[in-house]
Design a protein around this motif. Structure first.
Motif, PDB file in Angstrom:
ATOM      1  N   GLY B 187      10.358  20.957   0.207  1.00 50.59           N
ATOM      2  CA  GLY B 187       9.384  20.108  -0.467  1.00 50.59           C
ATOM      3  C   GLY B 187       8.216  20.888  -1.006  1.00 50.59           C
ATOM      4  N   GLY B 188       8.309  22.181  -0.979  1.00 52.66           N
ATOM      5  CA  GLY B 188       7.223  22.974  -1.556  1.00 52.66           C
ATOM      6  C   GLY B 188       6.185  23.364  -0.521  1.00 52.66           C
ATOM      7  N   VAL B 189       5.363  24.317  -0.912  1.00 57.11           N
ATOM      8  CA  VAL B 189       4.338  24.829   0.006  1.00 57.11           C
ATOM      9  C   VAL B 189       3.262  23.778   0.197  1.00 57.11           C
ATOM     10  CG1 VAL B 189       2.553  26.567   0.229  1.00 57.11           C
ATOM     11  CG2 VAL B 189       4.787  27.180  -0.634  1.00 57.11           C
ATOM     12  N   THR B 190       2.882  23.509   1.422  1.00 58.14           N
ATOM     13  CA  THR B 190       1.790  22.554   1.671  1.00 58.14           C
ATOM     14  C   THR B 190       0.691  23.238   2.448  1.00 58.14           C
ATOM     15  OG1 THR B 190       2.705  21.846   3.766  1.00 58.14           O
ATOM     16  CG2 THR B 190       3.360  20.590   1.835  1.00 58.14           C
ATOM     17  N   ARG B 210      12.641  23.805  -3.386  1.00 52.39           N
ATOM     18  CA  ARG B 210      12.455  22.693  -4.311  1.00 52.39           C
ATOM     19  C   ARG B 210      12.752  21.338  -3.699  1.00 52.39           C
ATOM     20  NH1 ARG B 210      15.201  26.754  -5.960  1.00 52.39           N
ATOM     21  NH2 ARG B 210      17.123  25.679  -5.429  1.00 52.39           N
ATOM     22  N   GLN B 211      13.784  21.213  -2.873  1.00 53.03           N
ATOM     23  CA  GLN B 211      14.199  19.894  -2.387  1.00 53.03           C
ATOM     24  C   GLN B 211      13.362  19.401  -1.231  1.00 53.03           C
ATOM     25  OE1 GLN B 211      18.496  20.620  -2.047  1.00 53.03           O
ATOM     26  NE2 GLN B 211      18.516  18.441  -1.613  1.00 53.03           N
ATOM     27  N   THR B 212      13.261  18.067  -1.080  1.00 56.11           N
ATOM     28  CA  THR B 212      12.620  17.537   0.128  1.00 56.11           C
ATOM     29  C   THR B 212      13.685  17.326   1.196  1.00 56.11           C
ATOM     30  OG1 THR B 212      12.896  15.334  -0.781  1.00 56.11           O
ATOM     31  CG2 THR B 212      10.708  16.323  -0.956  1.00 56.11           C
ATOM     32  N   MET B 213      13.237  17.297   2.413  1.00 58.13           N
ATOM     33  CA  MET B 213      14.163  17.199   3.542  1.00 58.13           C
ATOM     34  C   MET B 213      14.728  15.797   3.633  1.00 58.13           C
ATOM     35  SD  MET B 213      15.375  19.177   5.882  1.00 58.13           S
ATOM     36  CE  MET B 213      14.359  20.536   6.374  1.00 58.13           C
ATOM     37  N   PRO B 214      16.045  15.641   3.624  1.00 58.31           N
ATOM     38  CA  PRO B 214      16.619  14.292   3.732  1.00 58.31           C
ATOM     39  C   PRO B 214      16.443  13.731   5.140  1.00 58.31           C
ATOM     40  CG  PRO B 214      18.340  15.960   3.713  1.00 58.31           C
ATOM     41  CD  PRO B 214      17.061  16.689   3.487  1.00 58.31           C
ATOM     42  N   HIS B 221      20.764  19.642   8.266  1.00 59.76           N
ATOM     43  CA  HIS B 221      21.425  20.915   8.607  1.00 59.76           C
ATOM     44  C   HIS B 221      21.845  21.649   7.358  1.00 59.76           C
ATOM     45  CE1 HIS B 221      22.319  19.194  12.803  1.00 59.76           C
ATOM     46  NE2 HIS B 221      21.406  20.115  12.911  1.00 59.76           N
ATOM     47  N   LYS B 222      22.357  20.889   6.378  1.00 59.91           N
ATOM     48  CA  LYS B 222      22.821  21.554   5.151  1.00 59.91           C
ATOM     49  C   LYS B 222      21.650  22.209   4.438  1.00 59.91           C
ATOM     50  CE  LYS B 222      27.003  19.164   3.741  1.00 59.91           C
ATOM     51  NZ  LYS B 222      27.173  17.761   4.089  1.00 59.91           N
ATOM     52  N   LEU B 223      20.556  21.447   4.348  1.00 60.15           N
ATOM     53  CA  LEU B 223      19.422  21.998   3.614  1.00 60.15           C
ATOM     54  C   LEU B 223      18.843  23.213   4.326  1.00 60.15           C
ATOM     55  CD1 LEU B 223      17.728  21.621   1.139  1.00 60.15           C
ATOM     56  CD2 LEU B 223      16.133  20.279   2.474  1.00 60.15           C
ATOM     57  N   GLU B 224      18.817  23.141   5.645  1.00 63.86           N
ATOM     58  CA  GLU B 224      18.267  24.286   6.382  1.00 63.86           C
ATOM     59  C   GLU B 224      19.110  25.528   6.131  1.00 63.86           C
ATOM     60  OE1 GLU B 224      17.903  23.216  10.484  1.00 63.86           O
ATOM     61  OE2 GLU B 224      15.985  22.212  10.187  1.00 63.86           O
ATOM     62  N   ARG B 226      20.706  26.242   3.491  1.00 61.37           N
ATOM     63  CA  ARG B 226      20.401  26.783   2.164  1.00 61.37           C
ATOM     64  C   ARG B 226      19.039  27.462   2.166  1.00 61.37           C
ATOM     65  NH1 ARG B 226      21.156  21.914  -1.545  1.00 61.37           N
ATOM     66  NH2 ARG B 226      20.108  23.296  -3.015  1.00 61.37           N
ATOM     67  N   MET B 227      18.123  26.902   2.931  1.00 64.02           N
ATOM     68  CA  MET B 227      16.807  27.538   2.981  1.00 64.02           C
ATOM     69  C   MET B 227      16.901  28.907   3.647  1.00 64.02           C
ATOM     70  SD  MET B 227      14.004  24.559   3.426  1.00 64.02           S
ATOM     71  CE  MET B 227      14.148  24.134   5.116  1.00 64.02           C
ATOM     72  N   ARG B 228      17.752  29.004   4.637  1.00 62.68           N
ATOM     73  CA  ARG B 228      17.888  30.307   5.296  1.00 62.68           C
ATOM     74  C   ARG B 228      18.507  31.319   4.354  1.00 62.68           C
ATOM     75  NH1 ARG B 228      19.981  26.986   9.681  1.00 62.68           N
ATOM     76  NH2 ARG B 228      18.305  26.619  11.167  1.00 62.68           N
ATOM     77  N   LEU B 229      19.453  30.880   3.570  1.00 58.18           N
ATOM     78  CA  LEU B 229      20.053  31.812   2.602  1.00 58.18           C
ATOM     79  C   LEU B 229      19.015  32.249   1.592  1.00 58.18           C
ATOM     80  CD1 LEU B 229      23.546  30.235   2.028  1.00 58.18           C
ATOM     81  CD2 LEU B 229      23.028  32.376   3.144  1.00 58.18           C
ATOM     82  N   HIS B 230      18.155  31.306   1.235  1.00 57.38           N
ATOM     83  CA  HIS B 230      17.079  31.652   0.303  1.00 57.38           C
ATOM     84  C   HIS B 230      16.197  32.744   0.904  1.00 57.38           C
ATOM     85  CE1 HIS B 230      14.221  31.011  -2.922  1.00 57.38           C
ATOM     86  NE2 HIS B 230      13.246  30.862  -2.045  1.00 57.38           N
ATOM     87  N   ALA B 231      15.907  32.583   2.213  1.00 58.60           N
ATOM     88  CA  ALA B 231      15.087  33.598   2.893  1.00 58.60           C
ATOM     89  C   ALA B 231      15.797  34.947   2.909  1.00 58.60           C
ATOM     90  CB  ALA B 231      14.792  33.158   4.327  1.00 58.60           C
ATOM     91  N   LEU B 232      17.125  34.925   3.101  1.00 58.47           N
ATOM     92  CA  LEU B 232      17.860  36.185   3.075  1.00 58.47           C
ATOM     93  C   LEU B 232      17.770  36.812   1.695  1.00 58.47           C
ATOM     94  CD1 LEU B 232      21.052  35.428   5.187  1.00 58.47           C
ATOM     95  CD2 LEU B 232      19.111  36.832   5.789  1.00 58.47           C
TER      96      LEU B 232
END
Lengths: 416, 498
Positions: B187-190, B210-214, B221-224, B226-232
């Motif tokens: 959901g972006g930096v807050t 970019r996405q908000t947490m469903p 779990h799916k979004l997390e 993807r976020m971890r891959l983004h961090a990698l």
């Protein structure tokens, strides 16, 4: 030509300087080699350098005594028994007395125990005298030198003075018959009647299996500054204080009992060995006698020993540079102990810990069964080997007598 | 009468003793006795008298002062009287041993310094020595050449975020090695998240996704992942060097974990303890009676006797089939995936581009990016899972715990957990928590008071705790025990006076 001489000289100087304190990376910890005054004598191998003949005494002098009281194998004077066992199966033993350099008499004088386990020395002079009479009549080697090439183990409180009270021990002095022999004892104090010139000081016996059963991982951080467990006042024998330990232990208690850096008490915790491994300094003050098994425990567990005993002679003092390993504090400086300890620079402390971590150092303080190279048995033999070759003057002319066989208190002359 | 009799006998005894000594004296004159022996007898008599008069202890003390040569005594004033007596008696002392520099046998004084208490300067110096010794121990026995730890945390702003992130942050602050903390926020930096992680003092990389947490666990779990891959991907971009570990924000990590992961060569796995808080335990117990014994809630590598990896302990979710949480605020056990990301650690070089010594059994990170299927665990990065190194004594040590606790989706919480302005919701309380409060004011005055206090609050809203205290000091001094009551019911108090 001159130039090369200077180069050679400079090279010798450099070699001498570099020899001291070479740091070698051990398997676990960088340790420093202990270079004693005579070089790295702790690692010498005595086999081949001397021959020891063990007299066959009747079992009433050794085996029967041990059978009567097997507790003798576990107390701090057990070195006399284990030394006998070690020599019987050691390669330095010779069955031919004609080629022997040293003669050993296996008599267990410190095995007459009270119900509490403390040895009574009252019969020891008679026992020793009777043993010497036996060997002088059955073999010619005693009379040849009147004992100058014989050695005896006398590990009791004040050695061959055979008494536990210091004043009485001084009064008795060393047993007359042992005046020419070499004594291997735990007691050592300079300018004291009961320490003969040329004696070999050994550490008191500490059971190695018990010690190794209480080792903790080496990365446990040392978080205790000073550690001590033991009596400060001997209420039974010296209720007012001032006599026991010459007042030094009482001074430690009175000055530092509320100091958070000093973990001192009279407890008997089950984690005593583990706690020593978590301490930086361990106090080893004198008690009724100046020596103590705490020194052995401190060395094995890597805790820097703080020796509070004026004029003490420590074990194997000619092979181990105790000044570099431990901290010596005069008894009159005990009130300033915290200042003394905190003013030691950290590099000095780290160096002492490196020296203590050296496995040869730990091995030299223990009496493992079976014997291992570098242990206290071997250090005793090294000490004996260093006294060889015997001076020609110890051999007496036939018929010459130097010792007075009837000297000493009348009670000693009774047969045993 | 009796007294006089006693006195008589005493006098007789005294005269007897003197007569005795007088006799001896005469005998001494008659026989050839040295004056020294006579002198000793006289001294003995005098000391007996002193004993009678002063008591046994003092006479021993006199002897002590006469005969001890090397003692320096710090006893206090009453004993100095004895010393004066001793000094009057001019006696030759006979030490037990001979020379002056020898250690003397006998009674010595107990040396106590004038103020036998710890000196704070000494204590500090001792602590510095201990610190130096422990540093040396760590250098010798701890990890050699420690590598930077790169912690990857996917998060999003919600009620429980501050709770979870504070826990992770404190664990990471204690790590004795260099650390880089990559926080990926859905959901972006807050500002919420930024303010929390700014307090850590660690090197942080805070990126938004970019996405908000469903609202469902599946989606989360799916979004997390993807976020971890983004961090990698960030690790790869910035060529960060070290060991990558996945610190989910609601997990709990032990300090040994960070020591253990330093030993990883390429990719390692640790055992994760799975903590499910099941709400209806009674139902589960009945069902358990039919099944075999409960499996251990641990996920991680499984080894055979020779400490080689032979398989995996995964989470068996069949037992909870149908009863697990679907939405984030369901009151049902939250189940982990088969293998959680947090149980794996990677050498950061595995995700770097164009590195020569990368092993050939690892896929390139770009291949996973566009993948249609979900990447469930870092094992998808590998072509073969046999090269995973089991850590923590081959998985026998559980080094971290997995837990998911979240609040209701409609729960509101004050922004950054600071109450400003005061809440609209009022819960009037019928009774004040403390007995001697001023009586309830009429409503119009309450309004003005309320406005005043509101202004006060706006001025002093730095911390929640300050306002109740100042108000208390305006009214009256309260007991300290009431403080808890104050903080819990600040709202009620403020509403009462409104």
């Amino acid at each position: 030509m001159d130039f090369w001489k200077w180069v050679f000289f400079g090279f010798l100087c450099a070699a001498l300087v570099l020899r001291i304190g070479a740091v070698e990376l051990g398997r676990n910890q960088p340790t420093e080699r202990i270079s004693g005054s005579a070089g790295d004598v702790l690692e010498d191998n005595p086999v081949g350098r001397l021959k020891v003949f063990v007299y066959e005494l009747p079992s009433k002098y050794n085996k029967k005594i041990l059978q009567k009281d097997p507790r003798c194998l576990n107390h701090m004077f057990a070195a006399e028994i284990f030394m006998h066992r070690f020599l019987l199966s050691s390669p330095v033993r010779t069955l031919n007395p004609k080629e022997a350099d040293w003669f050993y008499t296996p008599v267990y004088t410190t095995c007459d125990l009270t119900p509490n386990g403390l040895p009574l020395p009252f019969k020891s002079p008679r026992m020793m005298r009777s043993a010497i009479q036996l060997i002088s009549s059955n073999w010619p080697y005693w009379n040849r030198t009147e004992g100058a090439d014989h050695f005896f183990l006398t590990p009791h409180d004040f050695g061959a003075c055979f008494h536990y009270q210091e004043e009485k021990a001084i009064e008795r002095g060393i047993l007359t018959l042992l005046k020419r022999a070499t004594l291997v004892q735990t007691f050592g104090q300079r300018n004291h009647v009961c320490l003969k010139d040329g004696s070999i000081t050994i550490p008191p016996y500490a059971p190695p299996q018990k010690i190794y059963a209480h080792l903790i991982p080496e990365n446990t951080p040392r978080s205790i500054f000073v550690y001590f467990r033991g009596l400060f006042y001997d209420v039974g024998n010296d209720p007012e204080g001032g006599y026991y330990a010459r007042g030094a232990r009482a001074a430690v208690w009175e000055n530092f009992k509320d100091n958070p850096l000093f973990d001192i008490s009279t407890d008997h915790p089950t984690t005593y060995y583990e706690d020593m491994q978590r301490a930086v300094f361990c106090l080893c003050p004198l008690g009724w006698a100046p020596w103590s098994p705490r020194l052995v425990e401190a060395v094995v567990f890597g805790c820097i020993p703080i020796i509070i005993a004026d004029d003490i002679v420590l074990p194997f003092a000619d092979a181990i540079p105790w000044e570099e390993i431990g901290v010596f504090v005069d008894e009159e400086d005990v009130p300033k102990l915290d200042t003394i300890l905190t003013s030691i620079p950290p590099e000095v402390i780290l160096r002492k810990q490196r020296l203590l971590a050296n496995p040869t150092m730990k091995q030299a303080m223990l009496f493992p069964q079976p014997a291992q190279p570098g242990d206290a048995f071997h250090q005793v033999l090294n000490g004996l080997a260093r006294k060889l070759p015997h001076d020609r003057s110890i051999y007496l002319k036939p018929g010459e007598k130097l010792l007075n066989w009837t000297a000493g208190p009348v009670g000693d002359l009774k047969p045993w | 009468m009796k007294l006089s009799a006693l006195q008589q006998s005493y006098l007789n005894r005294r005269s007897n003793s003197f007569r005795g000594s007088a006799q001896l004296d005469s005998a001494a004159d008659g026989s050839v006795k040295s004056p020294a022996a006579v002198f000793w007898l006289v001294l003995h008599g005098v000391c007996c008298l002193i004993s009678l008069v002063l008591g046994f202890r003092f006479s021993r003390l006199v002897f002590f002062f006469i005969f001890s040569t090397s003692a320096t005594n710090l006893y206090t004033a009453p004993f100095r009287g004895a010393a004066e007596i001793a000094s009057h008696l001019d006696v030759r002392s006979t030490p037990v041993t001979g020379a002056a520099d020898r250690v003397v046998v006998g009674r010595h004084g107990i040396r106590i310094r004038p103020w036998p208490h710890p000196d704070p300067v000494e204590v500090m110096k001792a602590h510095q020595i201990l610190e130096r010794v422990q540093r040396e121990q760590r250098a010798l026995f701890g990890v050699k050449n420690p590598r930077t730890v790169i912690a990857v945390t996917p998060t999003y702003a919600r009620t429980f975020q501050k709770l979870h992130l504070t826990g992770v942050m404190h664990s990471l602050m204690l790590v004795p090695y260099d650390l880089v903390w990559i926080v990926v926020e859905a959901g972006g930096v807050t500002n919420e998240t930024a303010s929390i992680i700014a307090k850590s003092g660690l090197r942080t990389i805070h990126v938004g996704f970019r996405q908000t947490m469903p609202n469902s666990w599946e989606g989360r779990h799916k979004l997390e992942s993807r976020m971890r891959l983004h961090a990698l991907g960030i690790v790869r971009e910035q060529k960060l060097d070290g060991v990558v570990m996945f610190a989910d924000d609601s997990n709990m990590h032990s300090m040994e974990l960070f020591d253990e992961i330093q030993n990883v060569k390429w990719i390692g796995a640790v055992s994760v303890g799975i903590l499910l808080h099941s709400t209806d335990s009674s139902a589960t117990i009945q069902r358990e009676g039919e099944e075999e014994s409960t499996p251990m809630p641990v996920q991680g590598p499984a080894c055979n006797a020779t400490n080689k990896l032979v398989g995996w302990h995964t989470f068996n979710s069949l037992r909870y089939a149908g009863r697990s949480a679907v939405y984030i605020d369901d009151r049902a056990p939250v189940l982990p995936r088969k293998l959680e990301w947090s149980g794996f650690v990677l050498n950061s070089r595995l995700v770097w581009k164009d590195v020569d010594d990368k092993p050939e059994w690892v896929k390139d990170l770009d291949e996973l990016d566009g993948a249609g299927e979900e990447v469930e665990s870092p094992l998808s990065l590998l072509k073969t899972t046999s090269m995973v190194e089991p850590l923590g004594n081959c998985g026998r040590q559980v080094l971290l715990w997995w837990l998911r606790v979240e609040a209701r989706s409609d729960s509101k919480f004050p922004a950054q957990w600071i109450i400003d302005p005061p809440l609209d919701i009022t819960v009037p309380s019928k009774r004040t928590p403390w007995p001697d409060a001023p009586p309830e004011l009429p409503s119009n005055e309450k309004m003005s008071d309320g406005a005043q206090t509101q202004d006060q609050q706006i001025n002093k809203h730095s911390t929640k705790t300050k306002t109740p205290r100042t108000r208390r000091s305006r009214t009256k001094r309260r007991h300290d025990t009431k403080v808890i009551g104050v903080q819990a019911s600040t709202l009620s108090v403020s509403e009462q006076q409104n």
